[in-house]
Design an enzyme around this catalytic site. Structure first.
Site, PDB file in Angstrom:
ATOM      1  N   HIS A  64       0.744  -1.180  -0.003  1.00  0.00           N
ATOM      2  CA  HIS A  64      -0.102   0.146  -0.118  1.00  0.00           C
ATOM      3  C   HIS A  64       0.833   1.369   0.202  1.00  0.00           C
ATOM      4  O   HIS A  64       0.641   2.329  -0.290  1.00  0.00           O
ATOM      5  CB  HIS A  64      -0.837  -0.049   1.292  1.00  0.00           C
ATOM      6  CG  HIS A  64      -2.090  -1.047   1.289  1.00  0.00           C
ATOM      7  ND1 HIS A  64      -3.125  -0.626   0.342  1.00  0.00           N
ATOM      8  CD2 HIS A  64      -2.355  -2.035   1.706  1.00  0.00           C
ATOM      9  CE1 HIS A  64      -3.880  -1.914   0.394  1.00  0.00           C
ATOM     10  NE2 HIS A  64      -3.477  -2.638   1.286  1.00  0.00           N
ATOM     11  N   ALA A 142      -9.230  -2.978   8.079  1.00  0.00           N
ATOM     12  CA  ALA A 142      -9.341  -1.566   8.345  1.00  0.00           C
ATOM     13  C   ALA A 142      -9.902  -0.587   7.241  1.00  0.00           C
ATOM     14  O   ALA A 142      -9.969   0.622   7.601  1.00  0.00           O
ATOM     15  CB  ALA A 142      -7.748  -1.064   8.517  1.00  0.00           C
ATOM     16  N   HIS A 218      -3.346 -12.227   2.368  1.00  0.00           N
ATOM     17  CA  HIS A 218      -2.690 -12.164   3.684  1.00  0.00           C
ATOM     18  C   HIS A 218      -3.613 -13.453   4.605  1.00  0.00           C
ATOM     19  O   HIS A 218      -4.195 -13.198   5.446  1.00  0.00           O
ATOM     20  CB  HIS A 218      -2.809 -11.113   4.348  1.00  0.00           C
ATOM     21  CG  HIS A 218      -4.009 -10.221   4.251  1.00  0.00           C
ATOM     22  ND1 HIS A 218      -5.254 -10.590   4.569  1.00  0.00           N
ATOM     23  CD2 HIS A 218      -4.350  -8.865   3.902  1.00  0.00           C
ATOM     24  CE1 HIS A 218      -6.158  -9.540   4.351  1.00  0.00           C
ATOM     25  NE2 HIS A 218      -5.572  -8.555   3.934  1.00  0.00           N
ATOM     26  N   ARG A 229     -15.370 -27.994  13.199  1.00  0.00           N
ATOM     27  CA  ARG A 229     -16.733 -28.447  12.475  1.00  0.00           C
ATOM     28  C   ARG A 229     -17.205 -27.687  11.448  1.00  0.00           C
ATOM     29  O   ARG A 229     -18.122 -27.926  10.765  1.00  0.00           O
ATOM     30  CB  ARG A 229     -17.575 -28.639  13.543  1.00  0.00           C
ATOM     31  CG  ARG A 229     -17.392 -29.748  14.466  1.00  0.00           C
ATOM     32  CD  ARG A 229     -18.545 -29.911  15.455  1.00  0.00           C
ATOM     33  NE  ARG A 229     -18.900 -29.020  16.308  1.00  0.00           N
ATOM     34  CZ  ARG A 229     -18.177 -28.803  17.481  1.00  0.00           C
ATOM     35  NH1 ARG A 229     -17.290 -29.882  18.029  1.00  0.00           N
ATOM     36  NH2 ARG A 229     -18.331 -27.507  18.270  1.00  0.00           N
ATOM     37  N   ASP A 276       2.106  -6.304   2.771  1.00  0.00           N
ATOM     38  CA  ASP A 276       1.160  -5.383   3.202  1.00  0.00           C
ATOM     39  C   ASP A 276       1.400  -4.039   3.513  1.00  0.00           C
ATOM     40  O   ASP A 276       0.689  -3.260   4.554  1.00  0.00           O
ATOM     41  CB  ASP A 276       0.135  -6.110   4.217  1.00  0.00           C
ATOM     42  CG  ASP A 276      -1.321  -5.547   4.073  1.00  0.00           C
ATOM     43  OD1 ASP A 276      -1.726  -4.775   3.334  1.00  0.00           O
ATOM     44  OD2 ASP A 276      -1.966  -6.026   5.211  1.00  0.00           O
ATOM     45  N   LEU A 309      -5.679  -4.226  13.497  1.00  0.00           N
ATOM     46  CA  LEU A 309      -4.251  -4.257  12.565  1.00  0.00           C
ATOM     47  C   LEU A 309      -4.529  -3.533  11.474  1.00  0.00           C
ATOM     48  O   LEU A 309      -5.603  -3.792  10.712  1.00  0.00           O
ATOM     49  CB  LEU A 309      -3.684  -5.533  12.541  1.00  0.00           C
ATOM     50  CG  LEU A 309      -2.832  -6.207  13.527  1.00  0.00           C
ATOM     51  CD1 LEU A 309      -2.556  -7.675  13.366  1.00  0.00           C
ATOM     52  CD2 LEU A 309      -1.538  -5.534  13.731  1.00  0.00           C
ATOM     53  N   ALA A 310      -3.613  -2.763  10.999  1.00  0.00           N
ATOM     54  CA  ALA A 310      -3.874  -1.790   9.657  1.00  0.00           C
ATOM     55  C   ALA A 310      -2.731  -1.946   8.835  1.00  0.00           C
ATOM     56  O   ALA A 310      -1.590  -0.951   8.684  1.00  0.00           O
ATOM     57  CB  ALA A 310      -4.260  -0.599  10.008  1.00  0.00           C
ATOM     58  N   GLY A 311      -2.578  -3.199   8.114  1.00  0.00           N
ATOM     59  CA  GLY A 311      -1.396  -3.017   7.190  1.00  0.00           C
ATOM     60  C   GLY A 311      -0.215  -3.426   8.243  1.00  0.00           C
ATOM     61  O   GLY A 311      -0.230  -3.675   9.472  1.00  0.00           O
TER      62      GLY A 311
END
Length: 390
Positions: A64, A142, A218, A229, A276, A309-311
């Site tokens: 990104h 995100a 990812h 199951r 990422d 988590l954002a990248g």
């Protein structure tokens, strides 16, 4: 340009040639082998790099941004800065990843990156990875939910037209209504389809494979967790050999023990290392913008204010090191995951991701700590932290 590199341990990546040499003529590898067996013409510029390691250039399918810039920034200069940042860390090929936005804004981003790719020469930005906009709201990660699109062939056609052939890969949720038609249309246009941000069941993944899916975005992140199951994307990704899985090998997006599990199941041919990375890659801890939101980076971990988590701030240089040191895989396997496997996803294995005569001279020189010392792309030195040459 003609030059040679001598006395390096060459990772092809299937084997290591100790004390090897490589001769580059123009954009291609002209000779490779043990130093005693490679004839270097008189007068050739030669780097004697005893104690170093030579690998194929790294290929990153999900980026990104980095170096303080993002691919969603409204400038070509941002793309150039990101390109150079990743050259410094050994990445000779990458996909500019664009996240979901309202239609007008996303089409503008796609158009801008396509224009850069069309006009640029000798760049490591090979095209785009669209991370959306056809993803599941439950697993938006995100991304802002309001920015996601309802799957439609009409919407895909707009993206495809704006991309001018440079959309190489697209992340999608195959379980969404109308998604099969979109998948078929994109697959017919040669786009690699990747399952991610998805709540698909095991059975839905099998149908998606039949409709062109060949990749997992990812692995373990932004998808239904493993359940014994109720198998979902995670189980299908591990079991189905048709699918290559992306791995963010920073040690906390996926725990090293789980990274080892993926490696034990998928092997060195089934994993594609990716970063990422966001604009905070290569930058100090602090606050940054990503996906139109504030991102907080602490100890190299990037989060939204709610803790999502954002990248990442990862580089492929560090990803290779982590696979060797945290997971314990052989260097040859780690390098293959960082180079040849990505080339195969893009159908470029005939010239990228492997060191042999006639292949593109995309090369990375590492020290014994796996730190990048030199990056060469198609015979051109793009980054050089070394000075000794004869």
């Amino acid at each position: 340009m003609t030059f040679a590199i001598r006395n390096v341990d060459i990772v092809t990546p299937f084997r290591i040639i100790p004390k090897g040499s490589i001769l580059v003529e123009g954009k291609k590898i002209a000779a490779i082998g043990k130093t005693s067996e490679v004839a270097i013409p008189l007068g050739t510029k030669t780097f004697d790099l005893d104690g170093m390691v030579l690998t194929p250039g790294y290929i990153d399918l999900l980026v990104h941004g980095g170096g303080g810039f993002g691919f969603a920034d409204m400038s070509i200069e941002a793309v150039e800065h990101i390109s150079q940042h990743f050259f410094q860390h050994g990445t000779t090929g990458l996909l500019a990843s664009l996240y979901s936005k309202p239609e007008k804004d996303m089409l503008a981003d796609v158009t801008r990156i396509a224009e850069f790719c069309s006009a640029s020469k000798n760049s490591n930005v090979w095209g785009m990875h669209l991370e959306g906009p056809f993803i599941n709201k439950k697993w938006h990660g995100a991304m802002l939910v309001d920015y996601l699109w309802q799957p439609s062939v009409e919407g895909w056609k707009k993206l495809h037209a704006a991309g001018n052939g440079y959309i190489r890969l697209m992340t999608l949720a195959p379980e969404l209504p109308g998604m099969e038609d979109v998948m078929r249309a994109a697959a017919k246009n040669g786009v690699v389809l990747s399952i991610g941000h998805s709540a698909a069941t095991f059975e839905e993944v099998l149908v998606a494979i039949d409709n062109g899916a060949a990749h997992i975005t990812h692995m373990f992140n932004a998808m239904t967790p493993f359940h014994h199951r109720q198998p979902s994307v995670t189980v299908a990704a591990l079991l189905q050999n048709e699918l290559k899985v992306e791995l963010i090998a920073d040690g906390f997006h996926v725990h090293p023990a789980v990274m080892k599990l993926i490696y034990n199941i998928k092997g060195d041919g089934g994993i594609v290392l990716i970063t990422d990375a966001i604009r905070a890659s290569g930058m100090p801890d602090g606050e940054y913008a990503f996906m139109d939101q504030k991102i907080i980076v602490r100890q190299k971990k990037a989060y939204l204010e709610n803790g999502t988590l954002a990248g990442s701030t990862l580089t492929m240089e560090q990803a290779v090191k982590n696979m060797v040191e945290l997971v314990g895989v052989p260097l040859t396997d780690a390098v293959r995951m960082a180079s040849l496997n990505g080339a195969k996803v893009l159908g470029l294995e005939h010239k990228k991701g492997i060191l042999a005569v006639g292949k593109d001279a995309d090369l990375v020189v590492l020290n014994k700590d796996f730190d990048v010392q030199m990056t060469i792309y198609e015979g051109t030195i793009k980054h050089n932290a070394l000075t000794a040459a004869s």
